[in-house]
Design a protein around this motif. Structure first.
Motif, PDB file in Angstrom:
ATOM      1  N   SER A  76       0.846  -1.183   0.000  1.00 20.71           N
ATOM      2  CA  SER A  76       0.000   0.000   0.000  1.00 20.71           C
ATOM      3  C   SER A  76       0.888   1.242   0.000  1.00 20.71           C
ATOM      4  N   VAL A  80      -0.378   0.151   6.450  1.00 25.27           N
ATOM      5  CA  VAL A  80      -1.799  -0.152   6.625  1.00 25.27           C
ATOM      6  C   VAL A  80      -2.098  -0.478   8.088  1.00 25.27           C
ATOM      7  N   THR A 104       4.893  -1.130   4.661  1.00 26.79           N
ATOM      8  CA  THR A 104       4.569  -1.314   3.253  1.00 26.79           C
ATOM      9  C   THR A 104       5.615  -2.250   2.665  1.00 26.79           C
TER      10      THR A 104
END
Length: 130
Positions: A76, A80, A104
């Motif tokens: 992402s 997240v 990430t």
């Protein structure tokens, strides 16, 4: 193998044919054992399982009930955060000061704590009789 390595590896096993959003989670129990989980989707979206919930289930199945550290990774743009349900599940098995690292796949990380993720969590004290 580090929690990062474990989470990164298990993330590859995620079953995410609908969202293509693979998540991996690895936790270290108070015993020192490491447990991992990945998200598992279902065509009936609410029936899926989050990576964090999978790691917690593996921990409990392995005979442990206390999280000492947690690592979550996804592909992402920014680290997240666990969903609300997983925050509550994490709080069930971890003290407020337990470190949670969110990452990430490109290497960006954010460290936080269980208490910061879920301030004012619903806990067993609410279940005590007066």
């Amino acid at each position: 193998m580090t929690l990062l390595d474990t989470a990164r590896t298990v993330r590859e096993n995620a079953y995410a044919p609908y969202s293509n959003f693979k998540v991996g989670a690895a936790l270290k129990a108070a015993s020192g054992k490491v447990y991992a989980g990945c998200n598992v989707e279902n065509v009936a979206y609410p029936e899926g399982t989050c990576a964090e919930a999978g790691a917690i289930a593996a921990m409990v199945a392995g005979g442990d009930t206390e999280i000492a550290e947690l690592f979550v990774i996804a592909d992402s743009p920014k680290p997240v955060s666990p969903c609300g349900g997983c925050r509550q599940k994490i709080a069930e098995f971890a003290k407020g000061d337990v470190i949670v690292t969110l990452a990430t796949t490109d290497g960006t990380t954010l460290q936080t704590t269980v208490a910061a993720l879920l301030p004012g969590s619903f806990d067993a004290d609410y279940m005590s009789k007066v």
